[in-house]
Design a protein around this motif. Structure first.
Motif, PDB file in Angstrom:
ATOM      1  N   GLY A  60       0.699  -0.948   0.092  1.00 20.13           N
ATOM      2  CA  GLY A  60       0.019  -0.206  -0.112  1.00 20.13           C
ATOM      3  C   GLY A  60       1.054   1.331  -0.050  1.00 20.13           C
ATOM      4  N   ASP A  61       2.474   1.320   0.253  1.00 18.16           N
ATOM      5  CA  ASP A  61       2.898   2.599   0.320  1.00 18.16           C
ATOM      6  C   ASP A  61       3.786   2.394  -0.910  1.00 18.16           C
ATOM      7  OD1 ASP A  61       2.874   2.768   3.084  1.00 18.16           O
ATOM      8  OD2 ASP A  61       4.376   1.314   3.181  1.00 18.16           O
ATOM      9  N   GLU A  62       3.469   3.797  -1.801  1.00 17.28           N
ATOM     10  CA  GLU A  62       3.771   4.040  -2.770  1.00 17.28           C
ATOM     11  C   GLU A  62       5.359   4.543  -2.692  1.00 17.28           C
ATOM     12  OE1 GLU A  62       2.992   8.758  -3.655  1.00 17.28           O
ATOM     13  OE2 GLU A  62       0.908   8.113  -3.392  1.00 17.28           O
ATOM     14  N   ILE A  63       6.182   3.981  -4.263  1.00 17.08           N
ATOM     15  CA  ILE A  63       7.213   3.210  -4.457  1.00 17.08           C
ATOM     16  C   ILE A  63       7.693   4.040  -5.552  1.00 17.08           C
ATOM     17  CG2 ILE A  63       8.997   1.330  -5.006  1.00 17.08           C
ATOM     18  CD1 ILE A  63       7.579   0.836  -1.764  1.00 17.08           C
ATOM     19  N   TYR A  64       8.792   5.162  -5.406  1.00 11.88           N
ATOM     20  CA  TYR A  64       9.682   5.688  -6.340  1.00 11.88           C
ATOM     21  C   TYR A  64      10.874   5.001  -6.568  1.00 11.88           C
ATOM     22  CZ  TYR A  64       5.849   8.534  -5.888  1.00 11.88           C
ATOM     23  OH  TYR A  64       4.588   9.242  -5.081  1.00 11.88           O
ATOM     24  N   LEU A  65      11.266   5.037  -8.102  1.00  6.06           N
ATOM     25  CA  LEU A  65      12.987   4.432  -8.235  1.00  6.06           C
ATOM     26  C   LEU A  65      13.463   5.755  -8.426  1.00  6.06           C
ATOM     27  CD1 LEU A  65      14.378   2.326 -10.029  1.00  6.06           C
ATOM     28  CD2 LEU A  65      13.446   2.855 -11.219  1.00  6.06           C
ATOM     29  N   LEU A  66      14.575   5.383  -7.921  1.00  2.59           N
ATOM     30  CA  LEU A  66      15.643   6.765  -8.818  1.00  2.59           C
ATOM     31  C   LEU A  66      17.094   5.603  -9.177  1.00  2.59           C
ATOM     32  CD1 LEU A  66      16.783   8.190  -4.937  1.00  2.59           C
ATOM     33  CD2 LEU A  66      15.026   9.063  -5.925  1.00  2.59           C
ATOM     34  N   GLU A  67      17.352   6.374 -10.818  1.00  3.08           N
ATOM     35  CA  GLU A  67      18.304   5.511 -11.240  1.00  3.08           C
ATOM     36  C   GLU A  67      19.092   6.396 -12.000  1.00  3.08           C
ATOM     37  OE1 GLU A  67      17.931   2.512 -13.182  1.00  3.08           O
ATOM     38  OE2 GLU A  67      19.589   2.524 -14.102  1.00  3.08           O
ATOM     39  N   LEU A  68      20.273   5.226 -11.075  1.00  2.00           N
ATOM     40  CA  LEU A  68      21.942   6.184 -10.746  1.00  2.00           C
ATOM     41  C   LEU A  68      22.378   5.551 -11.952  1.00  2.00           C
ATOM     42  CD1 LEU A  68      22.405   5.913  -7.011  1.00  2.00           C
ATOM     43  CD2 LEU A  68      20.773   7.265  -8.034  1.00  2.00           C
ATOM     44  N   SER A  69      23.461   6.540 -12.414  1.00  3.07           N
ATOM     45  CA  SER A  69      24.718   6.915 -13.518  1.00  3.07           C
ATOM     46  C   SER A  69      25.556   6.246 -12.676  1.00  3.07           C
ATOM     47  CB  SER A  69      25.157   7.995 -13.932  1.00  3.07           C
ATOM     48  OG  SER A  69      25.753   9.000 -12.917  1.00  3.07           O
TER      49      SER A  69
END
Ligand SMILES: NC(=O)C1=CN([C@@H]2O[C@H](COP(=O)(O)OP(=O)(O)OC[C@H]3O[C@@H](n4cnc5c(N)ncnc54)[C@H](O)[C@@H]3O)[C@@H](O)[C@H]2O)C=CC1
Ligand SMILES: [Mg+2]
Ligand SMILES: [Zn+2]
Length: 277
Positions: A60-69
């Motif tokens: 139920g929690d919002e999930i975000y993705l940080l795409e790193l170099s």
């Protein structure tokens, strides 16, 4: 599906809060609590962020993705490979990470337009990258691949790639090429990799396989003719194995193992295994 802890979705990355994953080339940042970090805290860690994506909900929690170099150091955390996380973690976490790795890799590979070289941008309301100067859209990449267990009564045709863990034998697999059906791909790959002919393959089921972006379409196929001739470079060894005397097999979370276990169950009258998500 209802009841699953991980639900993919498209969230607006312009919002604040929620939890975040940090991904770089099939690796995720992890600490003692796992792979999810408070998002605003993670964004303050001076990471080389290429792009940010709202990817869904976990419990139920919002999930975000940080795409790193690059795999930047964060005190108290380490970078862990997707394969290791698959072997260790629960299936819901693996499905989330498989999705995240495919979205992150696709976005990384589409930062610039392949036609004109201009910088591309994320489309809002849709999982797509867009080139403003030539109007091209790019969607997440999936590569259809077939995987097949070839059988001859009580015998299984299993093979070893030089890339496999020592001693392990598995089913045959390969990417679908332009212009062919999946069934044609099955017959071609079996011919190329071991030199045998098969009857019409029977579709069994599919598995998303994020190494790097395959959709595995699984089959059973009966042997028709030919002696085994392993393809140089691709197949180190291939043999017929009796179902009563099998070599070390692939991990139970793979569709390769499922295809083998299903055939054994049907042949020996045992209860059938469950297709891994
Ligand atoms: N989930 C499972 O149980 C299993 C999954 N697999 C997956 O199946 C897929 C295909 O298996 P392989 O035997 O490695 O393929 P393959 O027999 O077609 O040979 C691999 C070669 O195909 C070429 N290739 C790479 N990416 C491609 C693409 N997107 N389209 C066309 N050609 C490409 C490269 O030259 C690569 O070395 C891989 O993603 C592999 O990870 C393989 C075995 C088990
Ligand atoms: Mg192959
Ligand atoms: Zn362009």
């Amino acid at each position: 599906m209802a009841g699953e802890r991980w639900q993919p979705g498209l969230l607006d990355a312009g919002r604040t809060g929620g939890w975040a994953l940090a991904h770089c080339r099939q690796q995720f940042l992890a600490d003692g609590n796992g792979v999810l970090f408070p998002r605003e805290w993670l964004k303050r860690q001076e990471l080389p962020i290429l792009s940010e994506h709202g990817i869904g909900h976990f419990d139920g929690d919002e999930i975000y993705l940080l795409e790193l170099s690059s795999t930047a150091d964060v005190p108290g955390s380490a970078w862990v490979g997707l394969r290791q996380l698959m072997m260790q973690g629960d299936p819901d976490t693996f499905r989330m990470l498989g999705f995240a790795t495919q979205i992150g890799t696709w976005a990384d590979h589409h930062r610039f337009c392949g036609s004109c070289g201009a910088r591309m941008s994320q489309v809002s309301g849709e999982r797509a990258m867009y080139c403003q100067s030539c109007g091209v859209h790019h969607y997440p990449r999936l590569s259809p691949s077939m995987i097949v267990l070839v059988t001859r009564g009580d015998e299984l045709l299993l093979a070893r790639s030089p890339r496999f863990v020592s001693g392990v034998y598995s089913t045959l697999a390969g990417f679908v090429e332009p212009g062919e059906s999946v069934e044609q791909c099955v017959a071609r790959e079996v011919r190329e990799e071991v030199g045998v002919e098969i009857a019409t393959p029977q579709y069994i089921g599919s598995q998303n396989w994020p190494f790097p972006h395959s959709l595995m379409l699984g089959f059973h196929a009966e042997y028709v003719s030919g002696d085994i001739v392993p393809q140089p470079g691709e197949i180190e060894d291939a043999q017929w194995f009796s179902i009563h005397d099998l070599p070390p097999l692939p991990a139970s979370k793979s569709i390769a193992r499922y295809l083998i276990d299903l055939y054994l169950a049907r042949r020996l009258g045992h209860s059938e295994p469950v297709l891994p998500g």
